[in-house]
Motif scaffolding. Sequence first.
Motif, mmCIF file in Angstrom:
data_model
loop_
_atom_site.group_PDB
_atom_site.id
_atom_site.type_symbol
_atom_site.label_atom_id
_atom_site.label_comp_id
_atom_site.label_asym_id
_atom_site.label_seq_id
_atom_site.Cartn_x
_atom_site.Cartn_y
_atom_site.Cartn_z
ATOM 1 N N GLU A 189 -38.441 -40.197 17.500
ATOM 2 C CA GLU A 189 -38.322 -41.634 17.723
ATOM 3 C C GLU A 189 -39.566 -42.366 17.228
ATOM 4 O OE1 GLU A 189 -36.374 -43.270 21.184
ATOM 5 O OE2 GLU A 189 -36.171 -41.228 21.951
ATOM 6 N N TYR A 242 -42.400 -43.227 19.621
ATOM 7 C CA TYR A 242 -43.213 -42.070 19.992
ATOM 8 C C TYR A 242 -44.159 -41.678 18.861
ATOM 9 C CZ TYR A 242 -43.100 -38.950 24.076
ATOM 10 O OH TYR A 242 -43.342 -38.309 25.258
ATOM 11 N N TYR A 289 -46.932 -44.253 18.743
ATOM 12 C CA TYR A 289 -47.853 -44.041 19.869
ATOM 13 C C TYR A 289 -48.787 -42.866 19.570
ATOM 14 C CZ TYR A 289 -49.454 -42.762 24.555
ATOM 15 O OH TYR A 289 -50.228 -42.425 25.636
ATOM 16 N N SER A 295 -40.202 -38.742 31.978
ATOM 17 C CA SER A 295 -40.804 -38.438 30.680
ATOM 18 C C SER A 295 -41.638 -39.641 30.225
ATOM 19 C CB SER A 295 -39.724 -38.130 29.640
ATOM 20 O OG SER A 295 -38.959 -39.286 29.386
ATOM 21 N N TRP A 296 -42.657 -39.367 29.414
ATOM 22 C CA TRP A 296 -43.532 -40.443 28.950
ATOM 23 C C TRP A 296 -42.754 -41.446 28.094
ATOM 24 C CZ3 TRP A 296 -47.288 -43.231 30.241
ATOM 25 C CH2 TRP A 296 -47.908 -44.081 29.327
ATOM 26 N N ILE A 297 -41.786 -40.997 27.326
ATOM 27 C CA ILE A 297 -41.028 -41.919 26.474
ATOM 28 C C ILE A 297 -40.322 -42.978 27.316
ATOM 29 C CG2 ILE A 297 -38.922 -40.519 26.282
ATOM 30 C CD1 ILE A 297 -39.956 -41.940 23.112
ATOM 31 N N LEU A 307 -43.015 -45.463 27.996
ATOM 32 C CA LEU A 307 -43.399 -46.112 26.743
ATOM 33 C C LEU A 307 -42.384 -47.187 26.347
ATOM 34 C CD1 LEU A 307 -45.664 -45.928 24.664
ATOM 35 C CD2 LEU A 307 -44.314 -44.231 23.434
ATOM 36 N N LYS A 308 -41.113 -46.888 26.510
ATOM 37 C CA LYS A 308 -40.065 -47.854 26.162
ATOM 38 C C LYS A 308 -40.057 -49.053 27.104
ATOM 39 C CE LYS A 308 -36.900 -44.687 23.831
ATOM 40 N NZ LYS A 308 -35.591 -43.999 23.898
#
Length: 192
Positions: free
Chosen positions: A11, A14, A17, A46-48, A51-52
Amino acid sequence: MGERCGWVGKEEIYIDYHDTEWGLPEWDSRALWEKLVLDGFQAGLSWITILKKRDNFREAFADFDPNIIATWGEPEVEKLLQNKGIIRHRGKIEATITNARVWQKIEQREGFDTYLWNYMGGAPLQNAWKTLADVPAQTELSQKISKDIKKEGFKFCGPTIVYAFMQAVGMVNDHVTHCPRHADVAKLNIRD
């Protein structure tokens, strides 16, 4: 040119980042606090996912200004619990308010940035992990920092969260050695 760290995936958010932010040494007190709070929200996710939702978090949490958030109480908690753009977890929201007040105390006393970077002797630890499997989930140092900041009053800051935070803010360089960012980040080991 080597391959990126294996956790990145495909993605674009990601990849961006990883390539422009993760592992870069962060010296700003407020930015450090924001990243610690977001890592706390990540617990169990999850970090994603975080992040989103990061822009939504920034909007909902007054651009992560701890001096504003420290004044919040139950009305703001209730409003945030209705915000579908963030993680609606009462404990994590209340912890953010508590953590803002603790940040103020540490910032006033010595600077939150100084407080954290003193654990590192003022410079990032340059690791040389060959594979993702070599990278620990926590270390003795993340356990110590977690214990110490909990004593200060922080919440949602266990040793695994703290280690993820240390990686994100460049306190440790955990880009694997074949990742092109490893060498780039290693050059950024001195505070301007």
